[in-house]
Design a protein around this motif. Sequence first.
Motif, PDB file in Angstrom:
ATOM      1  N   VAL A   1     -48.545 -14.015  10.727  1.00 60.41           N
ATOM      2  CA  VAL A   1     -48.043 -13.222  11.854  1.00 60.41           C
ATOM      3  C   VAL A   1     -47.610 -11.863  11.320  1.00 60.41           C
ATOM      4  O   VAL A   1     -46.705 -11.777  10.482  1.00 60.41           O
ATOM      5  CB  VAL A   1     -46.860 -13.918  12.554  1.00 60.41           C
ATOM      6  CG1 VAL A   1     -46.412 -13.116  13.766  1.00 60.41           C
ATOM      7  CG2 VAL A   1     -47.242 -15.344  12.958  1.00 60.41           C
ATOM      8  N   ASN A   2     -48.253 -10.806  11.799  1.00 61.41           N
ATOM      9  CA  ASN A   2     -47.943  -9.451  11.342  1.00 61.41           C
ATOM     10  C   ASN A   2     -46.790  -8.864  12.137  1.00 61.41           C
ATOM     11  O   ASN A   2     -46.743  -8.987  13.356  1.00 61.41           O
ATOM     12  CB  ASN A   2     -49.168  -8.543  11.499  1.00 61.41           C
ATOM     13  CG  ASN A   2     -50.416  -9.100  10.837  1.00 61.41           C
ATOM     14  OD1 ASN A   2     -51.459  -9.189  11.466  1.00 61.41           O
ATOM     15  ND2 ASN A   2     -50.327  -9.479   9.577  1.00 61.41           N
ATOM     16  N   THR A   3     -45.851  -8.234  11.433  1.00 62.92           N
ATOM     17  CA  THR A   3     -44.743  -7.549  12.088  1.00 62.92           C
ATOM     18  C   THR A   3     -44.498  -6.208  11.395  1.00 62.92           C
ATOM     19  O   THR A   3     -44.942  -5.982  10.265  1.00 62.92           O
ATOM     20  CB  THR A   3     -43.429  -8.361  12.045  1.00 62.92           C
ATOM     21  OG1 THR A   3     -42.972  -8.473  10.699  1.00 62.92           O
ATOM     22  CG2 THR A   3     -43.631  -9.755  12.632  1.00 62.92           C
TER      23      THR A   3
ATOM     24  N   GLY B   1     -46.920  -7.828  15.677  1.00 61.03           N
ATOM     25  CA  GLY B   1     -48.311  -7.417  15.648  1.00 61.03           C
ATOM     26  C   GLY B   1     -49.217  -8.579  16.004  1.00 61.03           C
ATOM     27  O   GLY B   1     -48.856  -9.445  16.796  1.00 61.03           O
ATOM     28  N   ARG B   2     -50.367  -8.640  15.381  1.00 59.21           N
ATOM     29  CA  ARG B   2     -51.309  -9.710  15.692  1.00 59.21           C
ATOM     30  C   ARG B   2     -51.047 -10.939  14.834  1.00 59.21           C
ATOM     31  O   ARG B   2     -50.401 -10.866  13.787  1.00 59.21           O
ATOM     32  CB  ARG B   2     -52.745  -9.237  15.493  1.00 59.21           C
ATOM     33  CG  ARG B   2     -53.111  -8.949  14.057  1.00 59.21           C
ATOM     34  CD  ARG B   2     -54.609  -8.697  13.928  1.00 59.21           C
ATOM     35  NE  ARG B   2     -54.997  -8.497  12.534  1.00 59.21           N
ATOM     36  CZ  ARG B   2     -56.247  -8.575  12.094  1.00 59.21           C
ATOM     37  NH1 ARG B   2     -57.222  -8.854  12.934  1.00 59.21           N
ATOM     38  NH2 ARG B   2     -56.524  -8.384  10.823  1.00 59.21           N
ATOM     39  N   THR B   3     -51.587 -12.054  15.275  1.00 63.32           N
ATOM     40  CA  THR B   3     -51.502 -13.307  14.528  1.00 63.32           C
ATOM     41  C   THR B   3     -52.914 -13.784  14.237  1.00 63.32           C
ATOM     42  O   THR B   3     -53.785 -13.751  15.108  1.00 63.32           O
ATOM     43  CB  THR B   3     -50.749 -14.392  15.337  1.00 63.32           C
ATOM     44  OG1 THR B   3     -49.436 -13.927  15.629  1.00 63.32           O
ATOM     45  CG2 THR B   3     -50.672 -15.689  14.551  1.00 63.32           C
ATOM     46  N   GLN B   4     -53.142 -14.209  13.018  1.00 67.63           N
ATOM     47  CA  GLN B   4     -54.465 -14.715  12.661  1.00 67.63           C
ATOM     48  C   GLN B   4     -54.329 -16.004  11.858  1.00 67.63           C
ATOM     49  O   GLN B   4     -53.395 -16.153  11.074  1.00 67.63           O
ATOM     50  CB  GLN B   4     -55.227 -13.665  11.844  1.00 67.63           C
ATOM     51  CG  GLN B   4     -54.461 -13.146  10.636  1.00 67.63           C
ATOM     52  CD  GLN B   4     -55.159 -12.011   9.955  1.00 67.63           C
ATOM     53  OE1 GLN B   4     -56.380 -12.021   9.814  1.00 67.63           O
ATOM     54  NE2 GLN B   4     -54.407 -11.008   9.519  1.00 67.63           N
TER      55      GLN B   4
ATOM     56  N   THR C   1     -46.686 -17.583  16.686  1.00 67.18           N
ATOM     57  CA  THR C   1     -46.331 -16.240  17.153  1.00 67.18           C
ATOM     58  C   THR C   1     -44.975 -16.248  17.843  1.00 67.18           C
ATOM     59  O   THR C   1     -44.117 -15.392  17.577  1.00 67.18           O
ATOM     60  CB  THR C   1     -47.401 -15.710  18.123  1.00 67.18           C
ATOM     61  OG1 THR C   1     -48.682 -15.725  17.475  1.00 67.18           O
ATOM     62  CG2 THR C   1     -47.080 -14.293  18.574  1.00 67.18           C
TER      63      THR C   1
ATOM     64  N   ASP D   1     -45.305  -9.472   6.817  1.00 71.15           N
ATOM     65  CA  ASP D   1     -46.142 -10.522   7.386  1.00 71.15           C
ATOM     66  C   ASP D   1     -45.576 -11.890   7.026  1.00 71.15           C
ATOM     67  O   ASP D   1     -45.183 -12.130   5.880  1.00 71.15           O
ATOM     68  CB  ASP D   1     -47.577 -10.406   6.865  1.00 71.15           C
ATOM     69  CG  ASP D   1     -48.192  -9.055   7.209  1.00 71.15           C
ATOM     70  OD1 ASP D   1     -47.770  -8.465   8.226  1.00 71.15           O
ATOM     71  OD2 ASP D   1     -49.081  -8.599   6.469  1.00 71.15           O
TER      72      ASP D   1
END
Length: 212
Positions: free
Chosen positions: A136-138, A124-127, A36, A151
């Motif tokens: 990692v979402n952006t 955004g969130r990371t999964q 992240t 992403d």
Amino acid sequence: MTSTPRRLLLVAAAAVATGLPLRGGMAQQVDIGRATAFIQQTGEQLVGAINAAGQSVAQRRERVAEILRRAVDVEGVGRFILGRWWRQATPEQQQEYLKLFEQVLIHNLSSRFGEYQGVRFTLGRTQARTEEDALVNTVVERPGNPAFGLDWRVAEIGGQPKVVDVIAEGTSLRLTTRSEYSSVITRNGGQVAALLQAMRNQIQQMAARAGG
């Protein structure tokens, strides 16, 4: 239509068949927090380069390219994309392919951000996708254009976090490009040289558009 689990199994099988790891390099267990922070830092650097005042478009392009070269596992992604054809290429073709691929990849990623000042980048969130990589979402916002999701798939390569795929609006860059490149080679009798020529032509077209 191929189901997602089956599609992933086919990709994995193809990677094993070509002797390539899924992420193209020596991947270790990924650290979510580190992934992240890496994308946040990379995004801030990209936005800073694009929004830099007092620089020409060409200067901003070069700064963006430098950042992406550091962030992306270019060789690993390139070898994954070429897939089974990597072994059929001569050492000279492999070397030229990686050089051409870097130019195409960096141009395509750079174009996602645009050239005009005012770009914004939101994390955004990371999964975790597997033990070895994370997504990692952006969100990227550009003046005069709708915001879009970008992403970043991140893995630990050689002890450093690296981008190993970019997913734009649900479409994987490396899987799409792998299919396109394989089609070019297959249509030309399995000749890697045909792909290299197509890539040279593409780079010439990109240079002409940039110059214009």
